[in-house]
Design a protein around this motif. Structure first.
Motif, PDB file in Angstrom:
ATOM      1  N   VAL A 207      43.664  47.840  42.926  1.00  0.00           N
ATOM      2  CA  VAL A 207      43.738  49.554  41.954  1.00  0.00           C
ATOM      3  C   VAL A 207      43.951  50.860  42.974  1.00  0.00           C
ATOM      4  CG1 VAL A 207      42.952  51.317  40.192  1.00  0.00           C
ATOM      5  CG2 VAL A 207      43.803  49.160  39.651  1.00  0.00           C
ATOM      6  N   LYS A 208      41.618  50.428  44.168  1.00  0.00           N
ATOM      7  CA  LYS A 208      41.929  50.582  44.817  1.00  0.00           C
ATOM      8  C   LYS A 208      42.224  50.681  46.209  1.00  0.00           C
ATOM      9  CE  LYS A 208      36.915  50.928  44.297  1.00  0.00           C
ATOM     10  NZ  LYS A 208      35.694  50.393  44.673  1.00  0.00           N
ATOM     11  N   ALA A 209      42.947  49.647  46.554  1.00  0.00           N
ATOM     12  CA  ALA A 209      44.618  49.716  47.631  1.00  0.00           C
ATOM     13  C   ALA A 209      46.213  50.326  46.933  1.00  0.00           C
ATOM     14  CB  ALA A 209      44.788  48.546  47.608  1.00  0.00           C
ATOM     15  N   GLY A 210      45.647  50.653  46.266  1.00  0.00           N
ATOM     16  CA  GLY A 210      47.343  51.268  45.409  1.00  0.00           C
ATOM     17  C   GLY A 210      47.828  50.379  44.209  1.00  0.00           C
ATOM     18  N   LEU A 211      48.009  48.704  44.315  1.00  0.00           N
ATOM     19  CA  LEU A 211      48.360  47.528  44.371  1.00  0.00           C
ATOM     20  C   LEU A 211      48.782  47.961  41.728  1.00  0.00           C
ATOM     21  CD1 LEU A 211      47.381  44.485  45.816  1.00  0.00           C
ATOM     22  CD2 LEU A 211      49.501  45.845  46.367  1.00  0.00           C
ATOM     23  N   LYS A 212      49.368  47.004  41.525  1.00  0.00           N
ATOM     24  CA  LYS A 212      49.362  47.805  40.545  1.00  0.00           C
ATOM     25  C   LYS A 212      48.445  46.902  39.229  1.00  0.00           C
ATOM     26  CE  LYS A 212      54.406  47.272  39.709  1.00  0.00           C
ATOM     27  NZ  LYS A 212      55.806  46.490  39.601  1.00  0.00           N
ATOM     28  N   PRO A 213      47.066  47.118  38.375  1.00  0.00           N
ATOM     29  CA  PRO A 213      46.003  47.266  37.985  1.00  0.00           C
ATOM     30  C   PRO A 213      46.675  45.362  37.326  1.00  0.00           C
ATOM     31  CG  PRO A 213      47.472  48.553  36.442  1.00  0.00           C
ATOM     32  CD  PRO A 213      48.505  48.795  37.806  1.00  0.00           C
ATOM     33  N   VAL A 214      45.610  44.382  36.878  1.00  0.00           N
ATOM     34  CA  VAL A 214      45.532  43.647  36.236  1.00  0.00           C
ATOM     35  C   VAL A 214      46.100  43.821  34.623  1.00  0.00           C
ATOM     36  CG1 VAL A 214      44.730  41.014  35.513  1.00  0.00           C
ATOM     37  CG2 VAL A 214      45.106  42.408  38.189  1.00  0.00           C
ATOM     38  N   ASP A 215      46.808  43.120  34.210  1.00  0.00           N
ATOM     39  CA  ASP A 215      46.297  43.311  32.380  1.00  0.00           C
ATOM     40  C   ASP A 215      45.902  42.578  31.715  1.00  0.00           C
ATOM     41  OD1 ASP A 215      46.614  44.077  29.796  1.00  0.00           O
ATOM     42  OD2 ASP A 215      49.104  43.560  29.767  1.00  0.00           O
ATOM     43  N   ILE A 216      44.353  42.630  31.571  1.00  0.00           N
ATOM     44  CA  ILE A 216      42.976  41.697  31.212  1.00  0.00           C
ATOM     45  C   ILE A 216      43.477  41.326  29.765  1.00  0.00           C
ATOM     46  CG2 ILE A 216      40.640  40.792  31.805  1.00  0.00           C
ATOM     47  CD1 ILE A 216      40.369  42.556  34.138  1.00  0.00           C
ATOM     48  N   LYS A 217      43.337  39.986  29.496  1.00  0.00           N
ATOM     49  CA  LYS A 217      43.391  40.301  27.474  1.00  0.00           C
ATOM     50  C   LYS A 217      42.041  39.414  27.842  1.00  0.00           C
ATOM     51  CE  LYS A 217      47.172  41.466  26.967  1.00  0.00           C
ATOM     52  NZ  LYS A 217      46.929  43.161  26.024  1.00  0.00           N
ATOM     53  N   TYR A 218      41.744  39.152  26.199  1.00  0.00           N
ATOM     54  CA  TYR A 218      40.618  38.328  26.282  1.00  0.00           C
ATOM     55  C   TYR A 218      40.686  37.445  24.953  1.00  0.00           C
ATOM     56  CZ  TYR A 218      37.528  41.721  28.845  1.00  0.00           C
ATOM     57  OH  TYR A 218      37.523  42.270  30.429  1.00  0.00           O
ATOM     58  N   PHE A 219      40.245  36.407  25.522  1.00  0.00           N
ATOM     59  CA  PHE A 219      39.785  35.797  24.329  1.00  0.00           C
ATOM     60  C   PHE A 219      39.062  33.847  24.362  1.00  0.00           C
ATOM     61  CE2 PHE A 219      44.519  35.810  25.182  1.00  0.00           C
ATOM     62  CZ  PHE A 219      45.290  36.492  23.981  1.00  0.00           C
TER      63      PHE A 219
END
Length: 327
Positions: A207-219
């Motif tokens: 995110v700091k580098a201007g890239l797309k964020p990860v969509d983190i899912k929790y299982f």
């Protein structure tokens, strides 16, 4: 790296084909197929029965003499492990009662060298440390990563590398070598684990580098994230590499698209036999582990579970662990 707690991983695997029919009827993506046999990642046939025919080794009197007197007199080594972790670490045999896996096998080798009967005590993950703190258990063997924070309360004798694996559907053409490769992807982890910390840190870096964020899912349960992976709801699951590689070998429908040190880029992650700090047992454990590494019985255990790539050349006492800034 912490274990992922589930109660019956084998039943989850068997349930996947039925779910596959439901998803196909709804026009969804093809899910994971049936298990293709009890094989480890290297193709080794794995014994999942209660009759384990475990690898054994001889007692070493000089090392056994290092065990604290209270434990020697008792004659048993009280080992605590996390309840029902997924294969091949520590799980139930096909009788749903006998605890099997690479962690119990290592525990029994240690017991052999020390001349002690091993008593396995399966509990939930957090209760491993509660039990060690209270002195209820002598030794924790449950895929416990050496961290700098834990070293303040516990002593470690290492016995395996800590490797994390990204498991994705086979044929994705996607490889993970660093943070930029997960940008914009949907990836699942289990909360409260080192792999979660790694993925969160990578996401912040992206995110700091201007890239797309990860969509983190929790299982928390393997059955849940395997279903999400099979249906295409996630691109990958990040967890202990032994678990991911074993599952991929069993189903034939997923693959490991990247591995990474469980301690991050600066430290080679290590899994350690864990004791309450200064309780006097760790030196005996350290020498017992070094003995089985050198005499080859350790290598036989890793081979029977397909984990040769996580072998260490010697046991280390309290080596550098996951830095506090990464925890």
């Amino acid at each position: 790296m912490e274990p992922i707690t589930v109660s019956a991983h084998r039943r989850a695997l068997l349930a996947l084909p039925a779910v596959a029919l439901l998803l196909a009827a709804c026009g969804g993506p093809a899910p994971a197929a049936e298990s293709k046999g009890n094989t480890a990642p290297d193709g080794t046939e794995v014994n999942l029965t209660a009759d384990q025919k475990r690898v054994t080794t001889a007692k070493v009197d000089a090392i056994a003499a290092l065990v604290p007197e209270e434990i020697r007199k008792r004659g048993t080594l009280k080992v605590v492990d996390s309840l029902g972790t997924v294969p091949p670490l520590d799980f139930y045999a096909d009788d749903n009662k006998t605890i099997i896996g690479v962690e119990p096998d290592i525990a029994f080798l240690i017991g052999d060298v020390l001349g002690l009967k091993v008593e396995l005590n399966p509990v939930s993950w957090e209760n491993i440390f509660v039990g060690l703190d209270s002195g209820k258990y002598d030794l924790g063997l449950s895929n416990i990563t050496v961290t700098e924070a834990r070293k303040e309360k516990y002593d470690f004798a290492t016995y395996r590398l800590d490797i994390l694996g990204f498991e994705a559907k086979k044929g994705s053409g996607w490889k993970v070598t660093g943070p930029k490769d997960v940008a914009g992807k949907t990836i699942s982890v289990s909360s409260g684990t080192n792999q979660e910390k790694l993925l969160v840190a990578w996401n912040e870096e992206n995110v700091k580098a201007g890239l797309k964020p990860v969509d983190i899912k929790y299982f928390q349960n393997s059955s849940d994230y395997y279903l999400a992976l099979g249906s295409g709801r996630i691109d990958a699951h990040l967890g202990p590499n032994p678990v991911a590689a074993f599952h991929a070998a069993q189903t034939g429908e997923t693959e490991i698209v990247g591995t990474y040190s469980g301690a991050g880029a600066q430290v080679l992650g290590k899994i350690g036999a864990t004791t309450k700090k200064d309780n006097g047992l760790v030196n005996a454990l350290h020498q017992a582990l070094d003995t089985v590494i050198k005499n080859g019985s350790y290598g036989q255990v890793l081979k029977r579970w397909g984990l040769e790539n996580e072998a260490v050349q010697s046991s280390e006492l309290n080596p550098p662990g996951l830095p506090k800034t990464n925890q």
